[in-house]
Scaffold this active site. Structure first.
Site: not given
Length: 403
Positions: A394, A300, A296, A75, A204
């Site tokens: 991230y 991580k 979550p 990704h 998200y």
């Protein structure tokens, strides 16, 4: 009582314990794993699957990367839907080429189990009454029951990879550890289905109805999450109700192309931030959920466990190659630096993307808190520098070098 001897005793055969065991074995460091449940039960745990580059590199170093490299999905970014407006976080562009890989934790665990079995490394599944003794000494040992027999496992060090409810952290006297915890006033209702994902990368979603996440395990298997109150029960959520609510939280164009189907698994997970300090006591070392838990939202949890593994693995190699076990006393200090980075990012993402329905949040009124976090998210998503901050965290902080 049966007596066993090894260099490193590992409690817990989840991905952390298995990965550490495989890495150590590659360096000729003997290890034995003791696990409370069966291998099938371990594989039945449905967990996250976004792997930072550091984790991917560790799996490759362990020589267990063939299926991951073949079936995993790289990704280069992810989307944040902010009240229906979609912002792309191109992590590859924003972090000078870094990416993450989507490959389910279940699959990682399966690969590591098969590699351990192929290498004839010892694992005691379905063990009970596991206890750690003399952890502060130079000769710690572990006792456990297996197959109706009692065992004593002598070792140089004990590594606790047995999660939040395991025996390892509880072995450290309460007065010798400090525990930090933040429990969130909601949970994540997760649904796994054999349906193509609605997007090639994660989405998200911050909405007035609450948070949602569209994730994936493969091109044909999807994982979706909805923020729900803590008092909700899985039984209250039929598949039809779940899909209807998810469509209301996804951006309109994505909701229109969502493919629905029967759930394979549904569960509600509470969210918490937790850190235990220190992460070691004598020759007992805590790894992963035994020492820390993150919500979550920032992907991580598994990756922080991997960074623990990387740190301890490098220190153990140094200790045995140089014949100086004192280097292991650096573990907690090094590991905790990265843990706190991950904890802060996960807390920050959770605060920005979820709806808090409690009257006061962090000492401020709900309306004030909502305005505060909306303003912050608006800033970060509408400025390139803000997106870069999100992307950098991230993909994960780099592992520290062990001199």
């Amino acid at each position: 009582m049966n007596t066993l001897n090894t260099q490193v005793a590992i409690i817990g055969a989840g991905p952390s314990g298995l990965l550490l065991g495989q890495l150590l074995a590659k360096q000729g460091i003997d290890n034995i794993i003791v696990e409370r449940v069966s291998g099938e039960y371990v594989l039945g745990r449905i967990r996250a699957g976004i792997l930072e580059q550091g984790f991917v590199d560790l799996v490759r170093e362990a020589g267990v990367n063939e299926r991951m490299d073949k079936e995993g999905h790289v990704h280069e970014g992810f989307d944040i839907s902010y009240y229906g407006q979609v912002f792309n976080i191109n992590i590859k562009e924003l972090t000078e080429g870094k990416t993450v890989m989507c490959y389910g934790q279940t699959e990682i665990t399966r690969d590591l189990m098969e590699a351990r079995e192929a290498a004839a490394l010892t694992t005691y599944y379905e063990s009970s009454d596991t206890a750690i003794h003399d952890a502060k000494s130079d000769a710690p040992y572990v006792t456990f029951e297996h197959g109706g027999e009692s065992y004593r496992l002598n070792c140089d060090v004990v590594v606790g990879c047995d999660g939040f409810h395991g025996v390892s952290r509880q072995t450290i006297p309460a007065e010798q550890r400090t525990e930090h915890e933040r429990v969130y006033p909601f949970g994540w209702l997760g649904l796994l289905s054999d349906t193509p994902p609605v997007s090639d990368e994660l989405i998200y979603c911050k909405t007035k109805r609450g948070f949602a996440l569209a994730s994936m395990r493969s091109e044909t298997r999807s994982r979706y999450y909805l923020q729900v109150p803590l008092d909700h029960k899985v039984e209250e959520w039929t598949d039809e109700r779940f899909w209807e609510e998810l469509k209301k939280r996804l951006p309109e164009d994505m909701a229109a192309r969502l493919v629905t189907g029967p759930s394979i698994e549904k569960s509600i997970a509470p969210l918490r931030s937790f850190v235990c300090e220190p992460m070691q006591w004598g020759n007992l070392f805590l790894v992963g959920d035994a020492a820390h838990i993150v919500p979550p939202t920032g992907a991580k949890g598994l990756n922080l466990a991997a960074s623990d593994v990387a740190t301890l693995y490098k220190l153990l190699c140094k200790a045995y190659s140089e014949g100086d076990m004192s280097v292991l006393q650096r573990y907690s200090e090094i590991a905790l630096r990265r843990v706190w980075h991950g904890e802060r990012f996960s807390w920050w993402m959770s605060n920005m993307l979820h709806d808090f329905d409690e009257q006061e949040v962090g000492g401020m009124q709900k309306a004030t808190f909502d305005q505060f976090m909306t303003s912050e998210l608006d800033f970060f998503l509408n400025h390139q520098a803000g997106k870069q901050v999100i992307a950098t965290q991230y993909v994960g902080m780099p592992y520290e070098n062990i001199d």
